[in-house]
Write an enzyme that holds these catalytic residues in place. Structure first.
Site, PDB file in Angstrom:
ATOM      1  N   GLY A  84      35.524 -19.027 -23.306  1.00  0.00           N
ATOM      2  CA  GLY A  84      36.867 -18.530 -23.593  1.00  0.00           C
ATOM      3  C   GLY A  84      37.722 -18.694 -22.359  1.00  0.00           C
ATOM      4  O   GLY A  84      37.315 -18.299 -21.268  1.00  0.00           O
ATOM      5  N   ARG A 108      41.871 -13.970 -23.272  1.00  0.00           N
ATOM      6  CA  ARG A 108      41.239 -15.292 -23.348  1.00  0.00           C
ATOM      7  C   ARG A 108      41.391 -15.840 -24.761  1.00  0.00           C
ATOM      8  O   ARG A 108      41.679 -15.094 -25.711  1.00  0.00           O
ATOM      9  CB  ARG A 108      39.751 -15.197 -22.983  1.00  0.00           C
ATOM     10  CG  ARG A 108      38.976 -14.354 -23.947  1.00  0.00           C
ATOM     11  CD  ARG A 108      37.472 -14.453 -23.813  1.00  0.00           C
ATOM     12  NE  ARG A 108      36.846 -13.425 -24.644  1.00  0.00           N
ATOM     13  CZ  ARG A 108      36.719 -13.466 -25.946  1.00  0.00           C
ATOM     14  NH1 ARG A 108      37.192 -14.497 -26.636  1.00  0.00           N
ATOM     15  NH2 ARG A 108      36.143 -12.481 -26.612  1.00  0.00           N
ATOM     16  N   CYS A 136      32.236 -14.699 -32.175  1.00  0.00           N
ATOM     17  CA  CYS A 136      33.270 -15.742 -32.125  1.00  0.00           C
ATOM     18  C   CYS A 136      33.874 -16.010 -33.500  1.00  0.00           C
ATOM     19  O   CYS A 136      34.386 -17.095 -33.768  1.00  0.00           O
ATOM     20  CB  CYS A 136      32.722 -17.022 -31.493  1.00  0.00           C
ATOM     21  SG  CYS A 136      32.049 -16.733 -29.851  1.00  0.00           S
ATOM     22  N   TYR A 193      30.261 -10.453 -27.167  1.00  0.00           N
ATOM     23  CA  TYR A 193      29.604  -9.332 -26.489  1.00  0.00           C
ATOM     24  C   TYR A 193      29.182  -9.760 -25.094  1.00  0.00           C
ATOM     25  O   TYR A 193      28.699 -10.881 -24.898  1.00  0.00           O
ATOM     26  CB  TYR A 193      28.365  -8.892 -27.288  1.00  0.00           C
ATOM     27  CG  TYR A 193      27.492  -7.915 -26.540  1.00  0.00           C
ATOM     28  CD1 TYR A 193      27.911  -6.604 -26.324  1.00  0.00           C
ATOM     29  CD2 TYR A 193      26.250  -8.301 -26.033  1.00  0.00           C
ATOM     30  CE1 TYR A 193      27.125  -5.709 -25.614  1.00  0.00           C
ATOM     31  CE2 TYR A 193      25.455  -7.411 -25.325  1.00  0.00           C
ATOM     32  CZ  TYR A 193      25.901  -6.118 -25.117  1.00  0.00           C
ATOM     33  OH  TYR A 193      25.124  -5.238 -24.407  1.00  0.00           O
ATOM     34  N   HIS A 194      29.380  -8.871 -24.121  1.00  0.00           N
ATOM     35  CA  HIS A 194      28.852  -9.063 -22.770  1.00  0.00           C
ATOM     36  C   HIS A 194      27.928  -7.906 -22.442  1.00  0.00           C
ATOM     37  O   HIS A 194      28.224  -6.754 -22.788  1.00  0.00           O
ATOM     38  CB  HIS A 194      29.978  -9.080 -21.725  1.00  0.00           C
ATOM     39  CG  HIS A 194      30.964 -10.186 -21.896  1.00  0.00           C
ATOM     40  ND1 HIS A 194      30.605 -11.515 -21.892  1.00  0.00           N
ATOM     41  CD2 HIS A 194      32.310 -10.162 -22.070  1.00  0.00           C
ATOM     42  CE1 HIS A 194      31.693 -12.258 -22.052  1.00  0.00           C
ATOM     43  NE2 HIS A 194      32.734 -11.462 -22.171  1.00  0.00           N
ATOM     44  N   GLN A 244      37.618 -15.513 -30.423  1.00  0.00           N
ATOM     45  CA  GLN A 244      37.422 -14.284 -31.181  1.00  0.00           C
ATOM     46  C   GLN A 244      36.550 -13.316 -30.386  1.00  0.00           C
ATOM     47  O   GLN A 244      36.387 -13.456 -29.181  1.00  0.00           O
ATOM     48  CB  GLN A 244      36.774 -14.637 -32.527  1.00  0.00           C
ATOM     49  CG  GLN A 244      37.595 -15.566 -33.395  1.00  0.00           C
ATOM     50  CD  GLN A 244      38.587 -14.825 -34.283  1.00  0.00           C
ATOM     51  OE1 GLN A 244      38.536 -13.615 -34.447  1.00  0.00           O
ATOM     52  NE2 GLN A 244      39.520 -15.578 -34.865  1.00  0.00           N
TER      53      GLN A 244
END
Length: 213
Positions: free
Chosen positions: A140, A71, A169, A77-78, A74
């Site tokens: 993204g 994507r 990011c 976090y997920h 930068q």
């Protein structure tokens, strides 16, 4: 013959890499008659590094895996409690440019938050959606053969502390926010339907159908 129906998949909590691979497979296999799809998902904890990502923005990942993604953007976090919405759209068919889609996704989140009394806005210098100076949603995208994949990640009721291990990011000191800081009873279960309704409205309310995961 193509019909303008969007298929919606509610995928629950899933590992990032499996869903990323499925998105790639879908985009590679689709043709001009394939329905567009929207995937609603949460991910197990993971840092994803975007195409433009610089290693120095990953400060101390610790026990959380770092996965390379194609994507734009930068590192981000997920984790559980973050509503991710992947948009698998034929942009050519919908007569949307990339910038149009970014604006549409940002507006989807702004409208969703407005419904629950949170005033949010996009920023010209840093994609995403913000409440004051704090970032509440990351974006993204990737476009291949005129079709989009990846999408947005809206912080609902997640643990924000892993964001301290990165420059989100690519912005050092970027403060992150989540919906429950303003709306205590927010969950991904009650935010996801609003998010879906708002993106469908901005896509001119096409018919849609939930597909079992």
């Amino acid at each position: 013959m193509y019909q303008d129906k969007i298929l919606v998949r509610q995928l629950g909590l899933q590992p990032y890499e499996a869903i990323s691979q499925a998105m790639h497979n879908f985009t590679d296999m689709r043709d001009e008659n394939s329905h567009d799809e929207i995937w609603l998902v949460e991910h197990y904890p993971v840092f994803t590094q975007g195409q433009a990502g610089k290693a120095e923005h990953i400060l101390m990942p610790g026990d959380i895996p770092v996965v390379q993604s194609d994507r734009g953007g930068q590192v981000t976090y997920h984790g559980p409690g973050q509503q991710v919405m992947y948009v698998l759209l034929n942009l050519k068919r919908r007569k949307l440019g990339v910038r149009d889609l970014v604006t549409l996704l940002e507006q989807t989140v702004v409208n969703t938050l407005a419904e629950i009394g949170i005033e949010a806005h996009p920023r010209a210098d840093a994609p995403g959606v913000y409440v004051g100076e704090k970032k509440i949603c990351s974006l993204g995208l990737r476009i291949r053969r005129g079709c989009s994949f990846h999408g947005l990640a809206l912080n609902v009721n997640m643990d924000l502390s892993p964001f301290l291990r990165i420059n989100p990011c690519g912005y050092a000191g970027m403060e992150m926010a989540k919906i429950t800081q303003w709306k205590e009873d927010a969950t991904t279960d009650n935010i996801a339907p609003r998010l879906l309704a708002n993106i469908l409205a901005l896509l001119n309310n096409p018919p849609y159908e939930y597909i079992a995961a």
